[in-house]
Design a protein around this motif. Structure first.
Motif, PDB file in Angstrom:
ATOM      1  N   ASP A  39     -69.056  22.343 -58.528  1.00 57.52           N
ATOM      2  CA  ASP A  39     -69.137  23.250 -57.379  1.00 57.52           C
ATOM      3  C   ASP A  39     -67.976  23.065 -56.413  1.00 57.52           C
ATOM      4  O   ASP A  39     -67.520  24.037 -55.795  1.00 57.52           O
ATOM      5  CB  ASP A  39     -70.450  23.029 -56.616  1.00 57.52           C
ATOM      6  CG  ASP A  39     -71.666  23.476 -57.411  1.00 57.52           C
ATOM      7  OD1 ASP A  39     -71.501  24.272 -58.359  1.00 57.52           O
ATOM      8  OD2 ASP A  39     -72.777  23.000 -57.097  1.00 57.52           O
ATOM      9  N   ALA A  40     -67.508  21.839 -56.260  1.00 59.27           N
ATOM     10  CA  ALA A  40     -66.467  21.559 -55.262  1.00 59.27           C
ATOM     11  C   ALA A  40     -65.377  20.677 -55.866  1.00 59.27           C
ATOM     12  O   ALA A  40     -64.399  21.164 -56.415  1.00 59.27           O
ATOM     13  CB  ALA A  40     -67.090  20.909 -54.033  1.00 59.27           C
ATOM     14  N   PRO A  55     -63.040  22.876 -58.467  1.00 63.38           N
ATOM     15  CA  PRO A  55     -62.403  24.076 -57.905  1.00 63.38           C
ATOM     16  C   PRO A  55     -61.760  23.864 -56.541  1.00 63.38           C
ATOM     17  O   PRO A  55     -60.866  24.624 -56.159  1.00 63.38           O
ATOM     18  CB  PRO A  55     -63.570  25.078 -57.822  1.00 63.38           C
ATOM     19  CG  PRO A  55     -64.825  24.281 -57.947  1.00 63.38           C
ATOM     20  CD  PRO A  55     -64.477  23.087 -58.762  1.00 63.38           C
ATOM     21  N   ALA A  56     -62.181  22.834 -55.793  1.00 57.53           N
ATOM     22  CA  ALA A  56     -61.562  22.580 -54.485  1.00 57.53           C
ATOM     23  C   ALA A  56     -60.420  21.584 -54.555  1.00 57.53           C
ATOM     24  O   ALA A  56     -59.843  21.232 -53.517  1.00 57.53           O
ATOM     25  CB  ALA A  56     -62.628  22.068 -53.503  1.00 57.53           C
ATOM     26  N   SER A  57     -60.070  21.129 -55.759  1.00 56.74           N
ATOM     27  CA  SER A  57     -59.086  20.040 -55.850  1.00 56.74           C
ATOM     28  C   SER A  57     -57.711  20.458 -55.343  1.00 56.74           C
ATOM     29  O   SER A  57     -57.018  19.646 -54.712  1.00 56.74           O
ATOM     30  CB  SER A  57     -58.994  19.538 -57.289  1.00 56.74           C
ATOM     31  OG  SER A  57     -58.650  20.570 -58.176  1.00 56.74           O
ATOM     32  N   GLY A 100     -66.354  19.004 -49.739  1.00 52.03           N
ATOM     33  CA  GLY A 100     -67.457  18.598 -50.621  1.00 52.03           C
ATOM     34  C   GLY A 100     -67.073  17.606 -51.687  1.00 52.03           C
ATOM     35  O   GLY A 100     -67.775  17.483 -52.705  1.00 52.03           O
ATOM     36  N   LEU A 101     -65.988  16.841 -51.492  1.00 58.65           N
ATOM     37  CA  LEU A 101     -65.545  15.874 -52.484  1.00 58.65           C
ATOM     38  C   LEU A 101     -66.571  14.761 -52.653  1.00 58.65           C
ATOM     39  O   LEU A 101     -67.093  14.219 -51.670  1.00 58.65           O
ATOM     40  CB  LEU A 101     -64.201  15.266 -52.069  1.00 58.65           C
ATOM     41  CG  LEU A 101     -63.611  14.212 -53.017  1.00 58.65           C
ATOM     42  CD1 LEU A 101     -63.203  14.840 -54.343  1.00 58.65           C
ATOM     43  CD2 LEU A 101     -62.414  13.511 -52.360  1.00 58.65           C
ATOM     44  N   TYR A 143     -74.900  18.025 -67.843  1.00 55.94           N
ATOM     45  CA  TYR A 143     -75.699  18.126 -66.629  1.00 55.94           C
ATOM     46  C   TYR A 143     -75.656  19.506 -65.989  1.00 55.94           C
ATOM     47  O   TYR A 143     -76.628  19.928 -65.347  1.00 55.94           O
ATOM     48  CB  TYR A 143     -75.225  17.077 -65.608  1.00 55.94           C
ATOM     49  CG  TYR A 143     -75.410  15.664 -66.098  1.00 55.94           C
ATOM     50  CD1 TYR A 143     -76.663  15.070 -66.083  1.00 55.94           C
ATOM     51  CD2 TYR A 143     -74.334  14.926 -66.596  1.00 55.94           C
ATOM     52  CE1 TYR A 143     -76.856  13.780 -66.539  1.00 55.94           C
ATOM     53  CE2 TYR A 143     -74.511  13.636 -67.050  1.00 55.94           C
ATOM     54  CZ  TYR A 143     -75.776  13.056 -67.022  1.00 55.94           C
ATOM     55  OH  TYR A 143     -75.952  11.783 -67.490  1.00 55.94           O
ATOM     56  N   THR A 144     -74.560  20.216 -66.141  1.00 59.46           N
ATOM     57  CA  THR A 144     -74.481  21.526 -65.497  1.00 59.46           C
ATOM     58  C   THR A 144     -74.893  22.665 -66.412  1.00 59.46           C
ATOM     59  O   THR A 144     -75.057  23.787 -65.949  1.00 59.46           O
ATOM     60  CB  THR A 144     -73.062  21.778 -64.946  1.00 59.46           C
ATOM     61  OG1 THR A 144     -72.096  21.550 -65.970  1.00 59.46           O
ATOM     62  CG2 THR A 144     -72.781  20.854 -63.785  1.00 59.46           C
TER      63      THR A 144
END
Length: 803
Positions: free
Chosen positions: A478-479, A586-588, A657-658, A753-754
């Motif tokens: 997600d993040a 996706p936020a990396s 959100g890391l 898990y996802t």
């Protein structure tokens, strides 16, 4: 070379079962120009006093194959020579008295299915029926085997020696090797009866391996530990009945069997491990047929449990106690294969020599003669031990292994001695966040994050940490997530001929432009996997290579050994002083952009490329790859800067959100993307067996193993599958079934898990139907669905995302 200097193709140092079996198997492969040197009589080290059990109920395919091959070899040699091997095919029982042990028995049934070893999972009633003298009050289950048993150590060794001599090989007793030095492409051995030049040397010296290894610049991780077994007076109840099976029971850490008309009890103390001849000195050269005084204080409690288990032995006298030295290694596995020193091979560190000798000899002979082995042997490869293997580590961890030898080997089991081990600069930070660590090649690496001080639960089913790993994986999807991968092999290869070396060793082309990254497989001459590496071309004469930390020494040895004379190539090992953090999700990009002036866009920094950039003031090698299947970067930097880099990532990433990511979640994300790992790329298969044809570029170029690979007909294929079972996963090594018959085995697995699915890789015979397959897990059969694409992001869009 002088005309008077004796020469041989292979010199074998040591005349116990490991050395003699190796020489026999070499002769079987046509290498008869060999000499085995024994300083005294054959078997006079540890072999002669061994109890001689050979079991079928073992915990892995490799161990089962080794033991099965040993039995088959010994029987064949007896038939050929007429020399009795004293084989007693009485079968055995492996007893379970706890729930974890019952699960272990169920997993062992899978090994039996894979190798066609007759065995049954039975209850206490069947144990009592076959052995009415064994107390079964607390027995929950047992594995019964039928075609294993015990053997005469001296008899089988002499039979192998006779068969070897008949083939033309030489055995020299009472001729001790006293030293060695490099001479040309081989080794000059000094013996009590003159010098001998050998092209190859096999160290099969048992308790003498430490000091023999020093002649060749080797530190051999093998320790001599003392083991008791006791023989009782005659047991009246044994008269007039068939010989009893071998009973193995963790309750007293050992075994009980019938020895002629007496009882034999073997004890592995669970609270102490007496050692002798500690390294690096090793056994004194004068020692022959050495035994040690019994220590009833150390084994007394265990012996009382054994008597309680088989009461007919309790009131009898003990007529003989055998307490001898047997070699153990820090992880319990033997040392069979290349040593890392040119043309020096090991066949030592064997704690179960009679069970392992015949199979280990075949593995080593095949490796030496043909350049490949009939089964994946990475668990035996002596080079698995890295620079962390100090004298203290070898001794203390081996003691731990000895004392835990009869612990139930649940998934997730860890050694606790000397922990934490290599604590790099992040250890305290991660521990303060609740990291639960696992040891990887001497390094501490987080498995998951829980409460501070939490102890990991282990077992075959989903444990309490399953929810933690799921949260980590989902947050990364997600993040963003960051994982400590400082335990990672990092190598720089430089010089004018660096690219030439890498290209001729790689099945795939290496990067053709500065900054690009490729995934490459280095093959053996037989076209099988030697290793998998990632290559980043930094410049025309400079390459950065990454691989699994356990492959650090073997990979670098492989590269060095293939540098041609006159080539300008330097190999620099950065594994010990550099670390790596993997940032993905996706936020990396947004997180990293706050810490660097580098342009991170797809146009400036595309997927599968690398750059030297500064992140939070730390110079880094930044590679745009992510084993999670997400947008991400690997950030490689000197270890003394990793702490600052980690802190900066979390400071910038908090609002995005890391999260911290552990290896369990990491593996689950790997499985969701259908990425292959070391379990799939084993030494007994090649790229065409596992669906990696796209990573082989053969047209217009040559590489090591090319002809063998192109001329091979794949016998196997790899299926990516979903297991339909609740609460359990594939671990690797379970049988794959079709119509109830074993058609292959699993290689690795984990929970996605996802995607909410249990996933695994199935290695099956070529032509196996994809429909109707099942996997046997814990002795239950569960259906699987084979998928042709990854369950997560099958188009592989996320790693190339522009967001």
């Amino acid at each position: 070379m002088s005309d008077t200097l004796r020469t041989t193709r292979v010199a074998i140092i040591g005349g116990g079962i490991m050395g003699v079996a190796t020489q026999f198997q070499l002769a079987e492969n046509g290498w008869i120009d060999t000499i085995l040197f024994e300083k005294a009589e054959l078997t006079s080290g540890s072999t002669w006093h061994a109890a001689g059990q050979i079991a079928h109920a073992v915990g892995s395919r490799l161990a089962g194959w080794i033991n099965k091959t040993s039995i088959e070899t010994y029987k064949r040699v007896e038939a050929e020579t007429g020399q009795s091997i004293g084989w007693h095919e009485v079968g055995g029982f492996r007893i379970a008295t706890t729930d974890d042990e019952v699960d272990w028995m169920k997993s062992i049934m899978g090994v039996g299915k894979l190798l066609d070893l007759p065995m049954e999972l039975v209850g206490p009633g069947e144990v009592a029926k076959v052995n009415p003298f064994y107390k079964v009050d607390d027995v929950k289950a047992a594995i019964q085997t039928f075609e294993d048993g015990h053997i005469d150590p001296s008899g089988v060794t002499m039979a192998l020696a006779a068969a070897t001599r008949a083939r033309g090989a030489k055995i020299e007793r009472h001729n001790r090797v006293t030293g060695a030095s490099r001479k040309g492409d081989g080794w000059l051995l000094r013996t009590e009866k003159g010098d001998v030049w050998a092209e190859h040397v096999v160290i099969a010296a048992g308790s003498y391996a430490n000091q023999v290894g020093e002649w060749f610049g080797l530190k051999i991780p093998s320790v001599s530990c003392l083991h008791h077994y006791l023989v009782t007076d005659t047991v009246p109840e044994f008269e007039g009945r068939p010989e009893l099976p071998v009973m193995r029971d963790n309750a007293f850490g050992g075994y009980i069997r019938q020895e002629q008309k007496s009882g034999l009890i073997g004890i592995y103390e669970g609270h102490v491990c007496p050692t002798v001849w500690e390294m690096p000195l090793g056994a004194p050269w004068a020692a022959e047929n050495e035994l040690f005084e019994a220590d009833y204080d150390s084994i007394g409690d265990f012996l009382m449990v054994a008597f309680d288990k088989m009461p007919i032995l309790a009131e009898l006298g003990i007529k003989r106690v055998v307490r001898g030295a047997i070699t153990h290694t820090p992880d319990g596995g033997m040392l069979v294969g290349p040593s890392g020193t040119p043309n020096v091979w090991l066949s030592c560190g064997s704690s179960i020599g009679l069970a392992w000798g015949g199979g280990a000899g075949k593995v080593l002979a095949d490796w030496m003669v043909h350049g490949e082995t009939p089964i994946n042997t990475r668990g035996m490869d002596p080079r698995r031990y890295g620079d962390f293997s100090t004298d203290n580590f070898i001794v203390e961890r081996t003691k731990d292994e000895f004392m835990r030898r009869h612990d139930t080997p649940c998934p997730g089991k860890q050694f606790h001695s000397l922990r934490p081990m290599n604590r790099h600069v992040l250890y305290d930070r991660l521990a303060a966040k609740g990291a639960v660590f696992g040891e990887v090649a001497g390094w501490e690496r987080p498995r998951y994050f829980g409460e501070v001080g939490e102890v990991e639960q282990i077992g075959w089913g989903h444990q309490n940490w399953h929810a933690n790993a799921m949260a980590e994986a989902k947050a990364t999807r997600d993040a963003a997530g960051v994982i400590d991968l400082c335990a990672f092999a990092q190598t720089e290869v430089t010089g004018c001929d660096a690219g030439k070396l890498l290209d001729r060793l790689s099945a795939n082309t290496i990067p053709g432009r500065d900054g690009r990254i490729s995934l490459n497989h280095l093959l053996t001459a037989k076209g099988k996997f030697e290793t998998e590496i990632t290559i980043w071309r930094m410049a025309e004469d400079r390459y950065f290579i990454g691989s699994a930390i356990a492959r650090s020494n073997p990979d670098q040895d492989w590269l060095r050994s293939h540098i041609a004379e006159g080539e300008d190539v330097q190999i620099l090992n950065r594994s010990a002083d550099w670390g790596m953090l993997a940032l993905s999700g996706p936020a990396s990009r947004r997180i990293l952009a706050e810490l660097t002036d580098a342009d991170l866009s797809n146009a400036a920094f595309p997927w599968l490329s690398g750059q030297e950039i500064t992140v939070a003031g730390v110079p880094c090698y930044a590679l745009r790859v992510a084993f999670t299947g997400e947008l991400g970067w690997e950030l490689h930097a000197p270890l003394d800067h990793i702490g600052a880099l980690y802190d900066a990532l979390h400071e910038a990433g908090g609002k995005h959100g890391l999260v911290d990511l552990g290896s369990y979640a990491f593996n689950g994300m790997r499985m969701e993307k259908a990425y292959r790992a070391s379990g799939e790329l084993t030494t007994d298969v090649g790229p065409f067996d596992v669906g990696l044809e796209r990573f082989v570029v053969a047209e217009g170029r040559d590489f090591l193993g090319r002809e063998a690979l192109l001329n091979s007909t794949p016998e196997w294929e790899l299926f990516y599958a979903e297991l339909h079972a609740d609460g359990i996963d594939i671990h690797g090594g379970e049988p794959v079934l079709y119509d109830g018959n074993a058609v292959g085995l699993t290689t690795s697995g984990g929970y996605g898990y996802t995607v909410g699915a249990s996933l695994g890789w199935l290695f099956v015979r070529k032509g196996t139907p994809k429909e109707g397959l099942s996997v046997q897990v814990l002795n239950q059969t569960y259906p699987v669905t084979v998928h042709d694409q990854p369950l997560f992001d099958p188009q592989n869009l996320r790693p190339r995302s522009e967001d």
